[in-house]
Scaffold this active site. Structure first.
Site, short mmCIF file in Angstrom:
data_model
loop_
_atom_site.label_atom_id
_atom_site.label_comp_id
_atom_site.label_asym_id
_atom_site.label_seq_id
_atom_site.Cartn_x
_atom_site.Cartn_y
_atom_site.Cartn_z
N SER A 25 -15.57 54.46 -12.11
CA SER A 25 -16.67 53.76 -11.77
C SER A 25 -17.99 54.48 -11.58
O SER A 25 -18.10 55.72 -10.85
CB SER A 25 -16.29 52.99 -10.08
OG SER A 25 -15.25 52.29 -10.42
N ASP A 70 -15.67 41.41 -0.69
CA ASP A 70 -15.83 40.44 -1.87
C ASP A 70 -17.15 39.64 -1.29
O ASP A 70 -16.89 38.90 -0.54
CB ASP A 70 -14.70 39.74 -2.12
CG ASP A 70 -14.48 38.91 -3.26
OD1 ASP A 70 -15.73 38.65 -3.68
OD2 ASP A 70 -13.67 38.39 -3.65
N ILE A 98 -22.06 46.22 -8.35
CA ILE A 98 -21.25 45.24 -8.55
C ILE A 98 -21.99 44.08 -9.52
O ILE A 98 -23.21 43.87 -9.27
CB ILE A 98 -20.73 44.63 -7.39
CG1 ILE A 98 -21.96 43.99 -6.44
CG2 ILE A 98 -19.74 45.49 -6.56
CD1 ILE A 98 -21.34 43.21 -5.31
N TYR A 161 -23.72 41.33 -24.83
CA TYR A 161 -23.97 41.46 -23.53
C TYR A 161 -24.20 40.19 -22.88
O TYR A 161 -24.01 39.74 -21.75
CB TYR A 161 -25.22 42.37 -23.22
CG TYR A 161 -25.05 43.03 -21.93
CD1 TYR A 161 -24.01 43.69 -21.42
CD2 TYR A 161 -26.36 42.91 -21.37
CE1 TYR A 161 -24.06 44.02 -20.32
CE2 TYR A 161 -26.44 43.62 -20.01
CZ TYR A 161 -25.38 44.11 -19.39
OH TYR A 161 -25.40 44.61 -18.04
N LYS A 168 -29.14 40.67 -15.38
CA LYS A 168 -29.59 42.09 -15.14
C LYS A 168 -31.29 41.97 -15.10
O LYS A 168 -31.87 42.79 -14.49
CB LYS A 168 -29.32 43.11 -16.14
CG LYS A 168 -27.65 43.32 -15.82
CD LYS A 168 -27.47 43.98 -14.73
CE LYS A 168 -25.69 44.44 -14.51
NZ LYS A 168 -25.55 45.03 -13.32
N THR A 199 -16.36 52.19 -18.46
CA THR A 199 -15.69 51.65 -16.93
C THR A 199 -15.22 50.38 -17.19
O THR A 199 -14.86 49.93 -18.36
CB THR A 199 -16.89 51.45 -16.18
OG1 THR A 199 -17.88 50.16 -16.71
CG2 THR A 199 -18.02 52.60 -15.90
#
Length: 260
Positions: A25, A70, A98, A161, A168, A199
């Site tokens: 990660s 979470d 995340i 993507y 993002k 990842t």
């Protein structure tokens, strides 16, 4: 293996790292770099399934705070910050690493994205950073640094993507606004934009191996970025030497983003 450094430049600093899933990660690369520079860390894990993969890493970091988080579960985010406030009373930096999009949402065209999937994507990938910044602000009494992870697909259309690029882009915009709002308190905010990395999160992107090969062949450095490259650069930005840097998207990609 924790990177070896010659100086504990962040000794006395305390930070929260969110997003470690395993030893591949980006958040793990960041965490061990911060620790190598002397910082004390609080670490979270997603759920009981993830805990066995993350707990040994938290132990290697000597993390005094290790909690489930979470962000889709009501109350867990607040519980983590309450624990930080109770045990430390302050916070110097936060690493938010995340993102999530349902498979049917991520792998489809943006124009076809269902509203429910879009909202889920934005909630976890963007709003969660805003929520963490809100909770971190009162703990950063002497200033601090907030970091989140982004990708070049926020600025340019990257094949496969899809809606994550939209999320993002929103995240990077949030970074700029939060930097402007919290800057007078000495709180710096950055979006870290690594080149493509192998990842677990990236495994959900179709034809990702092709993207890795293209990056390595095209980037001026002719090299793929590693989680340690990302971690060391991010740790530097938390140091007082970077105190007048804020609101930026920082590319750590061997220069890949400058090439057409």
């Amino acid at each position: 293996m924790i990177p070896e450094v010659k100086a504990k430049l962040l000794e006395g600093k305390r930070g929260l790292v969110v997003g470690i899933a395993n030893d591949q990660s980006i958040a793990w690369g960041c965490a061990r770099s911060f620790r190598a520079f002397g910082a004390e860390l609080a670490v979270t894990y997603l759920n009981d399934k993830a805990r066995p993969h993350v707990e040994p890493l938290a132990e290697a970091l000597e993390a005094p705070i290790f909690m489930p988080l979470d962000v889709a579960v009501s109350g867990q985010l607040e519980a983590v910050f309450d624990r930080v406030a109770e045990q430390w009373g302050e916070l110097d930096f936060l690493v938010h690493s995340i993102a999530f999009s349902p498979k049917d949402t991520l792998q489809g065209r943006v124009v076809d994205v269902p509203q429910e999937g879009f909202l889920k994507t934005m909630d976890i990938s963007c709003w969660s950073f805003i929520g963490m910044a809100h909770l971190a602000e009162p703990l950063m009494k002497r200033g601090g640094s907030l970091f989140t992870m982004t990708y070049y697909g926020s600025q340019m259309v990257v094949k496969n993507y899809n809606v994550m690029g939209v999320a993002k882009a929103a995240l990077e915009s949030a970074v700029r606004y939060i930097a402007a709002e919290l800057g007078p308190k000495g709180i710096r905010v950055h979006a870290i934009s690594p080149g493509p990395l192998a990842t677990r999160a990236a495994s959900g992107i179709p034809e990702f191996d092709e993207l890795l090969n293209k990056a390595q062949e095209t980037a001026p450095a002719r090299s793929l970025v590693s989680i340690d490259d990302v971690g060391m650069a991010t740790a530097f930005l938390a140091h007082d030497a970077a105190r007048l840097m804020t609101g930026d998207t920082i590319y750590i990609d061997g220069g890949y983003h400058i090439i057409d």
